[in-house]
Design a protein around this motif. Structure first.
Motif, PDB file in Angstrom:
ATOM      1  N   THR A 124      44.622  39.461  44.106  1.00 39.24           N
ATOM      2  CA  THR A 124      45.387  38.551  43.252  1.00 39.24           C
ATOM      3  C   THR A 124      46.503  37.851  44.018  1.00 39.24           C
ATOM      4  N   ASN A 151      43.996  42.969  35.516  1.00 37.63           N
ATOM      5  CA  ASN A 151      44.679  41.743  35.961  1.00 37.63           C
ATOM      6  C   ASN A 151      44.301  41.384  37.397  1.00 37.63           C
ATOM      7  N   ALA A 153      40.710  39.403  38.409  1.00 42.38           N
ATOM      8  CA  ALA A 153      39.309  38.998  38.443  1.00 42.38           C
ATOM      9  C   ALA A 153      38.908  38.528  39.830  1.00 42.38           C
ATOM     10  N   ASP A 161      36.931  43.149  34.766  1.00 47.77           N
ATOM     11  CA  ASP A 161      38.363  42.857  34.854  1.00 47.77           C
ATOM     12  C   ASP A 161      38.944  42.899  33.447  1.00 47.77           C
ATOM     13  N   ALA A 163      42.139  42.102  31.494  1.00 49.50           N
ATOM     14  CA  ALA A 163      43.283  41.254  31.838  1.00 49.50           C
ATOM     15  C   ALA A 163      44.012  40.755  30.601  1.00 49.50           C
ATOM     16  N   SER A 323      30.465  38.985  37.448  1.00 52.55           N
ATOM     17  CA  SER A 323      31.680  39.657  37.003  1.00 52.55           C
ATOM     18  C   SER A 323      32.025  39.224  35.582  1.00 52.55           C
ATOM     19  N   HIS A 324      32.726  40.070  34.852  1.00 54.58           N
ATOM     20  CA  HIS A 324      33.123  39.695  33.516  1.00 54.58           C
ATOM     21  C   HIS A 324      34.569  40.095  33.309  1.00 54.58           C
ATOM     22  N   THR A 325      35.277  39.248  32.573  1.00 53.05           N
ATOM     23  CA  THR A 325      36.682  39.487  32.285  1.00 53.05           C
ATOM     24  C   THR A 325      36.862  39.639  30.789  1.00 53.05           C
ATOM     25  N   ARG A 326      37.569  40.682  30.395  1.00 50.67           N
ATOM     26  CA  ARG A 326      37.907  40.882  28.990  1.00 50.67           C
ATOM     27  C   ARG A 326      39.382  40.565  28.833  1.00 50.67           C
ATOM     28  N   LEU A 327      39.674  39.482  28.126  1.00 54.28           N
ATOM     29  CA  LEU A 327      41.043  39.009  27.990  1.00 54.28           C
ATOM     30  C   LEU A 327      41.712  39.613  26.755  1.00 54.28           C
TER      31      LEU A 327
END
Length: 344
Positions: A124, A151, A153, A161, A163, A323-327
């Motif tokens: 990051t 936090n 990705a 991730d 985040a 990749s996947h990000t969960r916000l």
């Protein structure tokens, strides 16, 4: 300890010496320490090389530092959730270790952790588009190491991730100040290369432009994510563009900004409004109490541990994918440090 004999053979040292290096104990000269670290770098990250991913019941928690209260808060929430899931935690403070995150990761794997959770991983802090910075994460994934980021990705890696929506955080903080009548809103930013800084800046600019106000670069000043950085960045803004309000990349920076405003004789919020980010415990007890944007730390930590446990399950059918990000949505917490625009 699995893998120590192989590392010792490559480095030409004893197993006990390798153990001292991995556990950062005294009694090893620098030349020998570097040989052991070099031997570690020659081995794969996979369980075949270091004995990782065995059923040890231990996961690694890697945080960049513990001086910022937000990271101990994450550590506590992660440890609590991991314990409830039947796992012990190995807490690692990478900044204080005096070594690169990659070297620390090898040592953690050598101690037999099953998987790892990185809070604000080193990637990051890399400039956007700098591919080499993700090289060792790519090797970790290729070698089958299970890990989750909080936090942080990394595009094109099979790393979940968890985040907070930092762009929305910048937007919420700025919109709050616009509703109070401010139009000249500065951004006390962390380092320009850092992903959180870039995302919050995008939210700050979007809120201003959406309301018909300019977001010129001179309204942005950068500093480290610490009180001194916030004080210096606010000082730079006050010496040039004289904003009536500022949003800050972290509560630590905001605390520094409050101190700099007081040093200059400015009354907050009568003459300058200040908004932070994180909602650390001290935010409610600063003078004045700090308006901030809170991260849902407990919820994010629970999601990160649950994701890792799922990937560690013996019957897991997880297959590599994008990749996947969960916000997670941040929450504006209005206190005393923000108020209406000063009257002329």
């Amino acid at each position: 300890m699995p893998g120590l004999a192989e590392i010792a053979k490559i480095a030409g040292v004893s197993v006990s010496t390798v153990s001292r290096v991995i556990n950062r104990r005294a009694g090893v000269n620098e030349e020998t320490r570097q040989r052991v670290l070099a031997a570690l770098s020659d081995l794969p990250y996979s369980p075949r090389g270091l004995g990782a991913l065995q059923r040890t019941g231990v996961i690694g928690l890697l945080l960049p530092e513990l001086s910022n209260p937000v990271f101990p808060a994450f550590a506590e929430a992660l440890e609590t959730r991991a314990a409830a899931a039947g796992y012990s935690s190995l807490l690692c403070n990478t900044r204080s270790a005096g070594m690169r995150e990659e070297e620390y990761v090898r040592m953690v794997l050598a101690r037999g952790v099953e998987g790892m959770i990185f809070v604000s991983p080193a990637i990051t802090n890399s400039p956007p588009g700098e591919a080499p910075a993700a090289a060792y994460y790519t090797r970790l994934v290729a070698d089958g190491v299970r890990m989750v980021f909080i936090n942080g990705a990394v595009p094109a890696l099979d790393v979940a991730d968890i985040a907070v929506d930092e762009q929305l955080a910048g937007y919420l903080a700025t919109s709050h100040l616009i509703e109070l009548g401010h139009t000249r809103i500065g951004f006390v930013s962390g380092p320009a290369r850092a992903l959180p800084s870039r995302l919050k800046r995008a939210g700050w600019a979007a809120a201003l432009e959406e309301n018909g106000h300019p977001a010129p670069p001179e309204l942005v000043a950068h500093g480290p994510f610490e009180p001194e950085g916030g004080a210096a960045a606010l000082g730079q803004l006050l010496d040039t563009v004289t904003p009536t309000a500022v949003i800050c990349s972290s509560d630590q920076m905001a605390i520094g900004a409050l101190r700099e405003a007081a040093r200059r004789g400015l009354c907050v919020p009568a003459q300058l409004s200040v908004v932070g980010f994180d909602d650390i415990p001290f935010a409610a007890h600063s003078t004045p109490a700090l308006t901030t944007v809170a991260q849902p730390i407990s919820e994010m930590s629970a999601a990160a541990v649950d994701e890792l446990v799922q990937r560690l399950a013996p019957d897991s059918r997880h297959e590599p994918s994008a990749s996947h990000t969960r916000l997670f949505r941040p929450r504006l917490v209005v206190r005393e440090s923000s108020g209406p625009i000063p009257r002329a």
